[in-house]
Each structure stands twice: as C-alpha cells, then as structure tokens.
Write a protein that holds these residues in place. Structure first.
Motif, mmCIF file in Angstrom:
data_model
loop_
_atom_site.group_PDB
_atom_site.id
_atom_site.type_symbol
_atom_site.label_atom_id
_atom_site.label_comp_id
_atom_site.label_asym_id
_atom_site.label_seq_id
_atom_site.Cartn_x
_atom_site.Cartn_y
_atom_site.Cartn_z
ATOM 1 N N GLY A 23 13.721 -32.944 -10.194
ATOM 2 C CA GLY A 23 14.382 -33.509 -9.028
ATOM 3 C C GLY A 23 15.295 -34.668 -9.396
ATOM 4 N N ARG A 24 14.865 -35.520 -10.307
ATOM 5 C CA ARG A 24 15.691 -36.648 -10.727
ATOM 6 C C ARG A 24 16.934 -36.164 -11.493
ATOM 7 N N LEU A 25 16.753 -35.123 -12.285
ATOM 8 C CA LEU A 25 17.891 -34.589 -13.053
ATOM 9 C C LEU A 25 18.919 -33.927 -12.141
ATOM 10 N N THR A 26 18.462 -33.184 -11.130
ATOM 11 C CA THR A 26 19.421 -32.559 -10.215
ATOM 12 C C THR A 26 20.140 -33.623 -9.380
ATOM 13 N N ASP A 27 19.461 -34.731 -9.094
ATOM 14 C CA ASP A 27 20.145 -35.851 -8.431
ATOM 15 C C ASP A 27 21.315 -36.352 -9.291
ATOM 16 N N ARG A 28 21.087 -36.470 -10.585
ATOM 17 C CA ARG A 28 22.149 -36.962 -11.470
ATOM 18 C C ARG A 28 23.315 -35.987 -11.533
ATOM 19 N N ILE A 29 23.005 -34.703 -11.501
ATOM 20 C CA ILE A 29 24.069 -33.696 -11.474
ATOM 21 C C ILE A 29 24.890 -33.850 -10.193
ATOM 22 N N ALA A 30 24.198 -34.011 -9.064
ATOM 23 C CA ALA A 30 24.906 -34.182 -7.788
ATOM 24 C C ALA A 30 25.720 -35.476 -7.774
ATOM 25 N N GLU A 31 25.193 -36.524 -8.397
ATOM 26 C CA GLU A 31 25.934 -37.781 -8.467
ATOM 27 C C GLU A 31 27.275 -37.599 -9.191
ATOM 28 N N THR A 32 27.294 -36.766 -10.207
ATOM 29 C CA THR A 32 28.538 -36.504 -10.933
ATOM 30 C C THR A 32 29.546 -35.797 -10.034
ATOM 31 N N VAL A 33 29.066 -34.865 -9.226
ATOM 32 C CA VAL A 33 29.945 -34.170 -8.283
ATOM 33 C C VAL A 33 30.548 -35.175 -7.300
ATOM 34 N N VAL A 34 29.721 -36.056 -6.757
ATOM 35 C CA VAL A 34 30.191 -37.054 -5.789
ATOM 36 C C VAL A 34 31.235 -37.967 -6.431
ATOM 37 N N ARG A 35 30.992 -38.365 -7.651
ATOM 38 C CA ARG A 35 31.906 -39.281 -8.328
ATOM 39 C C ARG A 35 33.276 -38.661 -8.563
ATOM 40 N N HIS A 36 33.301 -37.354 -8.812
ATOM 41 C CA HIS A 36 34.568 -36.672 -9.093
ATOM 42 C C HIS A 36 35.269 -36.159 -7.835
ATOM 43 N N TYR A 37 34.541 -36.060 -6.734
ATOM 44 C CA TYR A 37 35.103 -35.479 -5.512
ATOM 45 C C TYR A 37 36.398 -36.202 -5.117
ATOM 46 N N PRO A 38 37.428 -35.439 -4.665
ATOM 47 C CA PRO A 38 37.448 -34.009 -4.329
ATOM 48 C C PRO A 38 37.835 -33.098 -5.491
ATOM 49 N N LYS A 39 37.991 -33.663 -6.682
ATOM 50 C CA LYS A 39 38.383 -32.846 -7.817
ATOM 51 C C LYS A 39 37.164 -32.123 -8.399
ATOM 52 N N PRO A 40 37.363 -30.932 -8.947
ATOM 53 C CA PRO A 40 36.264 -30.289 -9.680
ATOM 54 C C PRO A 40 35.932 -31.101 -10.925
ATOM 55 N N ILE A 41 34.719 -30.969 -11.415
ATOM 56 C CA ILE A 41 34.311 -31.799 -12.547
ATOM 57 C C ILE A 41 34.714 -31.203 -13.888
ATOM 58 N N ALA A 42 35.243 -29.970 -13.880
ATOM 59 C CA ALA A 42 35.594 -29.316 -15.150
ATOM 60 C C ALA A 42 36.667 -28.276 -14.913
ATOM 61 N N PRO A 43 37.395 -27.898 -15.951
ATOM 62 C CA PRO A 43 38.328 -26.768 -15.831
ATOM 63 C C PRO A 43 37.560 -25.476 -15.568
ATOM 64 N N PRO A 44 38.245 -24.446 -15.039
ATOM 65 C CA PRO A 44 37.547 -23.230 -14.593
ATOM 66 C C PRO A 44 36.660 -22.570 -15.647
ATOM 67 N N ASP A 45 37.107 -22.516 -16.913
ATOM 68 C CA ASP A 45 36.299 -21.828 -17.913
ATOM 69 C C ASP A 45 34.972 -22.552 -18.158
ATOM 70 N N LEU A 46 34.999 -23.885 -18.130
ATOM 71 C CA LEU A 46 33.761 -24.634 -18.328
ATOM 72 C C LEU A 46 32.898 -24.655 -17.073
ATOM 73 N N LEU A 47 33.534 -24.558 -15.901
ATOM 74 C CA LEU A 47 32.738 -24.394 -14.685
ATOM 75 C C LEU A 47 31.921 -23.115 -14.755
ATOM 76 N N ALA A 48 32.510 -22.072 -15.325
ATOM 77 C CA ALA A 48 31.781 -20.812 -15.481
ATOM 78 C C ALA A 48 30.593 -20.977 -16.430
ATOM 79 N N THR A 49 30.793 -21.733 -17.509
ATOM 80 C CA THR A 49 29.699 -21.978 -18.452
ATOM 81 C C THR A 49 28.594 -22.794 -17.795
ATOM 82 N N LEU A 50 28.987 -23.851 -17.071
ATOM 83 C CA LEU A 50 27.999 -24.648 -16.355
ATOM 84 C C LEU A 50 27.261 -23.816 -15.315
ATOM 85 N N GLY A 51 27.988 -22.911 -14.652
ATOM 86 C CA GLY A 51 27.358 -22.046 -13.668
ATOM 87 C C GLY A 51 26.321 -21.125 -14.300
#
Length: 218
Positions: free
Chosen positions: A94-122
């Motif tokens: 739960g704490r780790l997923t919070d940190r992942i979400a925090e990164t999304v919030v910090r980068h919003y509204p931009k994606p956090i990675a280019p499309p190819d790396l978003l696929a890898t993260l996915g």
C-alpha cells in the motif's frame, strides 16, 4: 474456548483477505493512473492506501491479542505469526502504490514517460496485479500457493525492470535526468511490490508446511 479461538483465527484470515483485496485494487489503480496520467485514479489509490493502513492496524491488533491471550502452539502459532508478517507485506505494498500515485500527481497533466516506456511500466504493473490477485485467492481459499504461481512473475518483473533501467541510463536518453530518476524509482516500487508478494507466497507455504523462508524454494 477452542471454538472461540478457532473463530478468531478465521476472522484473522478474513482480515488478511480484505488487506489482500485492498492491495490488489491499489496496484491495479496505480497501473491505470500511470498509463493514463489520470489524476482522479491517483487519488483513488491514496484513498485505498488509507483504508489499507487502517485495516492493517486492526489485523495486527487481532493477531497480537491472539498471541498474548491465547498462547497458540504448533500450527495455530504458525497461522498467527504468518498472518502478522503477511499483513506487514500487504501494508508495505500500500505504501509503495501510494508513491507510484504521488509520481503521477507530480507530473500531471503530462504522462510520466514516453509511450514505449509506459508500455513497459504497464507490463510490470500487470504482473504485480496478477501476483496480488493470486495471493488474495490463496488467502481466501486457505490453500498453499503452488511454486509455479509465483515463479514466472518473479522472473519477468526483474527482466522488464532491467530493460527500463538500461533505457533510461543510456547515453542517448533524450528526456533528462529528472525523468530518468522518476522512472527508475517507479520501476523500483513495482519490483518491491513483487518481492513482497513473492514473500507472501512463501509465508503461506510456511504456514501449511512448516518449511521456513530461509529454505531454498523448489
């Protein structure tokens, strides 16, 4: 007295099953938040994280009371000790997923990675969700987890993490060091989730078989 104790053990398992579902849902929503740069979903991850930590506290209290007041032995003692450790692993997820979400919030509204790396993260996030789902089923069904259920994900996630790290540390990386660090940390958070889930599988094996975690997995 034995009937009451058995009922408390069953309630402890139910607590773990709820924790596992919350952790699984948080992992799935964190994956969606990353993929879609979705601020609303990121805040849903935070809400699940709060629920998970509250449920973890209740689960831990129940387990400690069982140890202190009932003095379980043998298999029942393994049940309670394993539950305490599994609950802690789920809390850490739960704490780790919070940190992942925090990164999304910090980068919003931009994606956090280019499309190819978003696929890898996915793909990494999807493996974690699969593991979390399997852990939840194993807790609910009260059956030992087959080694094969965790082995493939245990192999796949580190490979994909290494692939991502190789990309962001390459000399020709065009997106700057700050983005590279953020992506490396995201990969690390997912990898730590995987490690906790693998450990949960081994803790469940310990409960059913008495084989300690220090033993080599087959």
């Amino acid at each position: 007295m034995r009937t009451k104790f058995s009922s408390e053990l069953a309630a402890l398992t139910d607590d773990l099953a709820r924790l596992a579902k919350l952790a699984r849902d948080a992992a799935e929503l964190a994956m969606v938040a990353v993929a879609d740069a979705n601020l609303t979903v990121a805040y849903e991850v935070f809400a699940l994280g709060e629920q998970l930590q509250l449920a973890y506290g209740a689960c831990e209290n129940r387990a400690v009371l069982l140890l202190a007041l009932e003095a379980p032995v043998a298999r029942d003692l393994r049940h309670v000790v394993s539950a305490i450790q599994i609950a802690d692993d789920l809390s850490q997820i739960g704490r780790l997923t919070d940190r992942i979400a925090e990164t999304v919030v910090r980068h919003y509204p931009k994606p956090i990675a280019p499309p190819d790396l978003l696929a890898t993260l996915g793909a990494i996030g999807s493996s974690v969700v699969t593991l979390a789902t399997a852990a939840g089923h194993t807790i609910t069904d009260r059956h030992p987890v087959p080694p094969a259920a965790t082995g493939s994900a245990d192999d796949t996630v580190p490979q994909r993490v290494q692939q991502l790290l190789s990309t962001v540390t390459a000399a020709e990386w065009p997106h700057g060091s700050a983005t590279a660090v953020d992506l490396a940390l995201l990969a690390h958070h997912w990898e730590r989730c995987t490690a906790h889930l693998i450990r949960i599988g081994r803790l469940i094996q310990f409960f059913h078989t008495g084989v300690p975690l220090s033993a080599d997995p087959e």
